[in-house]
Design an enzyme around this catalytic site. Structure first.
Site, PDB file in Angstrom:
ATOM      1  N   ARG A   1     -44.159  63.410  72.792  1.00 28.19           N
ATOM      2  CA  ARG A   1     -45.481  62.296  72.658  1.00 28.19           C
ATOM      3  C   ARG A   1     -45.798  61.316  73.391  1.00 28.19           C
ATOM      4  O   ARG A   1     -47.220  61.533  73.450  1.00 28.19           O
ATOM      5  CB  ARG A   1     -44.514  61.252  71.242  1.00 28.19           C
ATOM      6  CG  ARG A   1     -44.269  62.390  70.176  1.00 28.19           C
ATOM      7  CD  ARG A   1     -43.612  60.836  69.068  1.00 28.19           C
ATOM      8  NE  ARG A   1     -43.027  62.044  67.775  1.00 28.19           N
ATOM      9  CZ  ARG A   1     -43.270  61.103  66.689  1.00 28.19           C
ATOM     10  NH1 ARG A   1     -43.179  59.993  66.632  1.00 28.19           N
ATOM     11  NH2 ARG A   1     -42.553  61.568  65.441  1.00 28.19           N
TER      12      ARG A   1
ATOM     13  N   ASP B   1     -45.147  46.873  59.695  1.00 31.30           N
ATOM     14  CA  ASP B   1     -44.990  47.975  60.357  1.00 31.30           C
ATOM     15  C   ASP B   1     -45.525  47.503  61.759  1.00 31.30           C
ATOM     16  O   ASP B   1     -46.540  47.042  61.899  1.00 31.30           O
ATOM     17  CB  ASP B   1     -46.000  49.748  60.071  1.00 31.30           C
ATOM     18  CG  ASP B   1     -44.763  50.403  60.375  1.00 31.30           C
ATOM     19  OD1 ASP B   1     -43.991  51.348  59.473  1.00 31.30           O
ATOM     20  OD2 ASP B   1     -44.770  50.988  61.430  1.00 31.30           O
TER      21      ASP B   1
END
Length: 281
Positions: free
Chosen positions: A39, A147
């Site tokens: 990632r 979030d």
């Protein structure tokens, strides 16, 4: 190693683990090493940096807030679906029905989805409650959805999903979503209007919301924290619950040191203990 990936030394992995814990409370295990390489490599390449060491140096010395957010976004995992852990929504439906029966029309109702990912959880809350309890249209009903990952919040706010999100849903539940064409489904406007999506890091010292909330969903979020951080977060959530409210957590989670003020009332469903004391009084 895939093309474009960069080698990660033990020292560099330790620096990355330290930084993501410091800024987001996320405790990365050694098993996440491959995920980190996969990632973060594309970000390191895009910045024109030669190594992960150089990337962490860049974040510490020159990185913007946007760079720091990209780092966190890349290392968060967002696995969710509509009606995940269905028993929670069944319990919430019963709880809210009880509130409607005992309180006047127009009463305030607030629910928080903490760690909402791409939005399926808060939208399920809204769709399910409006379908089962139409009276809520005459209540002051709002859902807060937060979030740490700003990329998933942007997707959630759009309210559009691939049609395969309907897989596993009953025909009755599938009808709660609109067909948007081109293999997509859309959350109805009446439900979208209930939900406010906001960025929030749960380990920040000061949360902007004051509560009280009639229900808080914090499911499959604490699994990324270590035990002390889990206890602190759950304890803080408890302080924002209304007296008769409930906290819903993930199936593999427990409250740990943050559970002293709660009593277990169902499978991964908790209520603050003062309710019990009042009932006994």
């Amino acid at each position: 190693m895939e093309q474009g990936e960069i080698s990660l030394s033990d020292r560099e992995f330790a620096r990355i683990k330290s930084r993501v814990y410091q800024v987001a409370g996320i405790s990365l295990s050694d098993a996440k090493r491959t995920l980190v390489v996969s990632r973060l490599s594309k970000i390191v390449r895009a910045l024109g940096l030669p190594s992960f060491d150089a990337y962490v140096d860049y974040l510490e010395r020159n990185g913007s807030a946007s760079d720091g957010q990209d780092f966190v976004n890349a290392l968060t995992t967002n696995l969710t679906r509509f009606y995940r852990e269905d028993h929670h929504f069944e319990h919430l439906r019963s709880h809210v029905a009880g509130l409607i029966a005992s309180k006047p029309r127009g009463t305030r109702l607030r629910i928080w989805s903490a760690g909402c990912s791409t939005g399926q959880e808060p939208y399920t809350i809204g769709m399910d409650l409006l379908a089962a309890l139409p009276e809520l249209k005459r209540w002051d009903f709002k859902i807060l959805a937060t979030d740490i990952d700003t990329a998933v919040l942007a997707k959630a706010a759009g309210g559009v999903y691939p049609e395969n999100e309907l897989n596993g849903l009953s025909a009755e539940r599938a009808r709660l979503l609109e067909r948007a064409g081109s293999g997509s489904i859309r959350i109805p406007a009446a439900v979208r209007e209930l939900v406010s999506f906001k960025p929030l890091n749960l380990i920040e010292p000061n949360w902007p919301m004051k509560g009280p909330f009639d229900a808080i969903f914090c499911r499959n979020v604490a699994i990324y924290f270590d035990k002390p951080t889990q206890g602190q977060v759950f304890s803080r959530l408890g302080k924002l619950l209304a007296p008769e409210a409930f906290l819903y957590i993930g199936h593999s989670e427990n409250l740990g040191s943050g559970g002293e003020g709660f009593r277990l009332v169902g499978k991964t469903i908790y209520q603050i203990k003062q309710v019990n004391k009042r009932a006994a009084a």
